[in-house]
Design an enzyme around this catalytic site. Structure first.
Site, short mmCIF file in Angstrom:
data_model
loop_
_atom_site.label_atom_id
_atom_site.label_comp_id
_atom_site.label_asym_id
_atom_site.label_seq_id
_atom_site.Cartn_x
_atom_site.Cartn_y
_atom_site.Cartn_z
CD GLU A 43 -91.92 -26.21 43.37
OE1 GLU A 43 -91.35 -25.60 44.35
OE2 GLU A 43 -92.79 -25.47 42.56
CE LYS A 115 -88.45 -22.82 44.16
NZ LYS A 115 -89.79 -22.78 44.53
CB CYS A 160 -91.00 -23.86 40.97
SG CYS A 160 -92.65 -22.76 40.83
#
Length: 287
Positions: A43, A115, A160
């Site tokens: 990330e 995300k 994440c």
């Protein structure tokens, strides 16, 4: 079915995208030298910058981003699938997308993923994060097929904090994903507590490989990340890991036949049933 070598790149990205691109390229070269044909970076490969003004000042649009340009060229040069875990991308309304990019072996862009889940938390060591103040959450899960010699492997995307939401991984597994991904910049405190157990759980409950490249160490913006980039098999076994938080590469063989085997042994994907939750009042309240 497919058999291939996967690599996770562990980085310590700073606030200079050009310097980070050079570090990224060097790690890709190392992974390719080890035989990798699918390479994943963490990330925020391009810039770890907590200050919003500092971040916005250096953002580029799509193909103009130095990491995106570098990744496309490296994928083409080495004929690999190159998965940039994410970079920050300017979007409308003065916001930013935390966007993953997957490049084909000819250097063309195959897929992107934004995300979905924002890291808005207050940790007990005093750290406080409000990703939603800067980042616009995505609204779509994504899977993509990696065309390999002799077959293909279906890849599912996450970034994440997404790893704390098992319904995302389950939806991708039900859509045929055999390799689930979770490139990250996990904080040290949460990483020490939860990194391994969360990723192993996502692998076990979906009978899938999990590949998670990570940021590691103390970054120029002051944050500290956990590292321990990792590749896990469908039975929850750790196949490869970058030990600690220093930059590096870990490689492992992915054989998607192991996915079919795990899902045959524990067929929970097809055994799942719909249900409702009934709120039952206490006897005192009922009176």
């Amino acid at each position: 079915m497919a058999v291939f070598t996967a690599a996770v790149l562990q980085m310590r990205s700073g606030v200079d995208p050009d310097a980070n691109a050079k570090d990224f390229a060097a790690l890709v070269e190392k992974a390719v030298a080890g035989g990798a044909t699918y390479v994943q970076s963490p990330e925020m490969t391009g810039m770890v910058q907590r200050d919003k003004a500092g971040l916005m000042a250096k953002l580029k649009v799509g193909p103009e981003d130095v990491i995106v340009r570098t990744a496309a060229e490296l994928a083409r040069r080495h004929a690999i699938h190159l998965h940039v875990g994410s970079v920050a991308v300017a979007v409308e309304g003065g916001m930013v997308a935390n966007r993953a990019f997957l490049f084909r072996p000819d250097g063309s862009l195959q897929a992107t993923y934004d995300k979905i889940h924002m890291f808005d938390v207050d940790l007990d060591n005093g750290e406080s994060w409000r990703e939603s103040a800067t980042y616009r959450p995505g609204g779509n899960a994504a899977v993509a097929d990696l065309a390999m010699a002799g077959g293909a492997a279906r890849l599912g995307f996450a970034v994440c904090y997404d790893m704390r939401f098992p319904q995302l991984f389950r939806a991708e597994a039900l859509a045929g994903a055999e390799v689930l991904t979770a490139p990250a910049a996990f904080t040290r405190q949460t990483g020490e507590a939860h990194w391994h157990v969360l990723l192993r759980a996502r692998a076990i409950e979906n009978g899938a490989f999990v590949v998670a490249a990570a940021q590691g160490g103390v970054h120029a913006d002051g944050r500290e990340t956990y590292g321990h980039s990792i590749i896990i098999d469908p039975w929850g076994r750790i196949l490869a890991e970058v030990d600690g938080d220093a930059p590096g590469v870990a490689l492992a063989t992915i054989d998607t036949a192991a996915v079919a085997e795990a899902r045959q042994k524990i067929p929970n994907l097809r055994n799942a049933r719909d249900f409702t939750v009934a709120a039952v009042a206490s006897s005192e309240a009922a009176e």
